[in-house]
Enzyme design. Structure first.
Site, short mmCIF file in Angstrom:
data_model
loop_
_atom_site.label_atom_id
_atom_site.label_comp_id
_atom_site.label_asym_id
_atom_site.label_seq_id
_atom_site.Cartn_x
_atom_site.Cartn_y
_atom_site.Cartn_z
N CYS A 1 0.33 -2.72 2.08
CA CYS A 1 -1.09 -2.87 1.79
C CYS A 1 -1.53 -1.82 0.78
CB CYS A 1 -1.91 -2.68 3.05
SG CYS A 1 -1.51 -3.88 4.33
N GLY B 1 -0.36 -6.10 -2.16
CA GLY B 1 -0.69 -7.13 -1.20
C GLY B 1 -1.52 -8.21 -1.82
N ASN C 1 -2.70 1.19 5.91
CA ASN C 1 -1.43 0.79 5.31
C ASN C 1 -0.33 1.42 6.14
OD1 ASN C 1 0.34 1.65 2.23
ND2 ASN C 1 0.68 -0.01 3.63
N GLY C 2 0.56 0.59 6.68
CA GLY C 2 1.63 1.12 7.52
C GLY C 2 1.81 0.22 8.73
#
Ligand code: PIN
Length: 502
Positions: A2, A28, A101-102
């Site tokens: 992301c 993304g 993000n992750g």
């Protein structure tokens, strides 16, 4: 995977946030979302698709306010529907929105704890909603009527104690400011910067420095592993290390393929790292095949072009862009089935015959994952008349699942799964195949940042630095990632969207 951005400006920020998302589109293309804040009111727009399709003028007109956060999403395991587009929102305390993000490893356990101990309800299967509620709960525990910087930092400290996994985050606290933080290993990237205007400074937090460059912000620093940055609505900025024992361990795949080449991540130029990958790979070829008969180096565009050029120089052979990639063909993940993916490769790439006919060609790619695209491109090279086809991969074989937010297939779908390099070469159909050694790849990305002692290279070596990645977890991930599971989720999310329309 992301992309994130958050900004505190002096005027409306929606157009800067839009531009930032467009610059992060490579991270993304599945969904995009933005929340802005004017006074005590939040404005939101989220949807599936490209940034340019999600935000129309009428949406932009409504996104008022001088601070906001925004997000582009890749379909990571289990989150394909618009209901799970980010930023996500929880009303208590203050009204908090968060984008992530992750990937969390212990989201199941946290979900349970949120329900039993914290009395919070999670309505989606997204780990972002879990992370948001953990942060909100911890902030509620420490803050009074207003969130002071120390309250925010204590809440992030508690998030670090409770959450296991990779998380780069931007959050917005309604009326008060934006927060950026990174997990104690700094696996996913996050930077922040400043732009001076006549009305005072403006601040931005983003996944990649390219956003800062283009929007005219000066890079201040990377958000350090475990660190939190709190930018108040009035433009005051605070930062604090919130992890007990942070350890720099950024994801090496960002340098291989994920990030834009013009970004600098954790002090290391992605472009420079890719140039070095080409040089090291050439050295390995010269070691293994000192009398090689390569006539021409041809990159499989786009990412590998940066590595292929210095590679050709070092090998002292011609560099030719003999494969052309169409800019306008749809993404392969709209068609995740195997057969559909094969058709789309042919639509995406075309070979210029004159660069192949009668030649010994060295194709270069950034990495080999399933090997299916690569295999078809090798076939195209042969159809275009190549005499011999060799292949060099700027990264080692991908053998282990990614659990830190990169959407990769299930392990049994990797071409390298259970196969020797010779077997892989045979499957792909090349005369020989050379992979970058992991030690060399690490060397390429080491750059000049002395703080980086190691990288997360778990897709290559299976070493998961966060802990918590056991057999049970990996089999859960595998269940969510295979082609059939992805197809089923698409059907389900279409049904949900249809239901919402009705
Ligand atoms: C290249 C991205 N890169 C190309 C991603 C193909 C693996 N694949 C990983 C190679 S770019 S396969 O960004 O589009 O330029 O091994 O799964 O066939």
């Amino acid at each position: 995977m992301c992309g994130l951005v958050g900004m505190v400006g002096r005027n409306n920020v929606q157009y800067d946030l839009y531009d930032a998302l467009s610059l992060l589109q490579h991270r993304g293309q599945d969904a995009a979302g933005m929340v802005t804040c004017e006074g005590d009111t939040l404005y939101q727009r989220k949807g599936n698709g490209f940034v340019r399709d999600v935000f129309r003028q009428e949406h932009m007109n409504r996104l008022h306010g001088n601070m906001g956060i925004a997000h582009v999403r890749y379909p990571t395991a289990g989150s394909d529907s618009v209901a799970e587009a980010q930023p996500m929102y929880v009303n208590s305390p203050f009204g908090i929105c968060l984008a992530h993000n992750g990937n969390l490893i212990n989201d199941d356990k946290l979900n349970e704890d949120l329900f039993r101990a914290d009395r919070r309800h999670i309505n989606t299967s997204s780990d972002t909603e879990v992370l948001l509620n953990v942060f909100a709960h911890e902030l509620q525990n420490v803050a009074g009527l207003r969130p002071l910087p120390d309250d925010v930092f204590k809440a992030v400290e508690r998030v670090h104690e409770r959450a296991v996994g990779a998380y780069s985050v931007v959050a917005l606290i309604t009326g008060y400011g934006i927060v950026g933080f990174r997990d104690p290993f700094g696996i996913r990237p996050l930077v922040y910067g400043k732009r001076v205007t006549n009305n005072g400074p403006e601040y931005i937090i983003a996944s990649e420095s390219v956003v800062l460059d283009v929007l005219g912000f000066e890079l201040i620093d990377d958000v350090a592993p475990g660190e939190a940055i709190y930018i108040q609505a009035n433009g005051r900025i605070h930062r604090k290390q919130c992890a007990a024992s942070p350890l720099y361990s950024p994801c090496i795949f960002e340098y291989v393929y994920l990030a834009r080449p013009d970004s600098i991540i954790d002090g290391v130029s992605v472009y420079k790292a890719r140039l070095k990958m080409g040089e090291k790979l050439a050295d390995k070829i010269l070691r293994l095949y000192p009398d090689h008969d390569i006539d021409v180096v041809i990159p499989i565009p786009d990412t590998s072009c940066t590595a292929a050029l210095p590679m050709a120089h070092r090998l002292d052979v011609k560099y030719r862009e003999g494969l052309v990639k169409s800019r306008y063909v749809g993404r392969t993940f709209i068609m995740p089935g195997q057969q559909e993916r094969q058709k789309s490769v042919r639509r995406k790439f075309n070979a210029i015959d004159l660069e192949f006919r009668g030649k010994n060609v060295l194709l270069v790619d950034d990495s080999i994952v399933r090997g299916t695209t690569t295999r078809q491109i090798v076939q195209m090279a042969r159809n275009a008349g190549a005499r011999k086809v060799y292949l060099a991969s700027a990264a080692p074989p991908v053998r282990f699942p990614n659990v830190y937010g990169i959407d990769m297939p299930a392990t049994h779908e990797f071409v390298a799964d259970g196969c020797s390099e010779e077997q892989i070469a045979e499957y792909i159909g090349v005369d020989w195949l050379v992979y970058q050694d992991l030690a060399d790849l690490v060397d390429c990305a080491m750059g000049i940042n002395e703080k980086i002692k190691r990288f997360d290279a778990s897709v290559f070596d299976g070493d998961y630095i966060t802990g918590g990645v056991n057999e049970a977890y990996l089999s859960r991930v595998a269940g969510l990632r295979n082609d059939e599971a992805k197809r089923q989720r698409r059907v389900d999310s279409e049904v949900i969207e249809l239901h919402n329309q009705i």
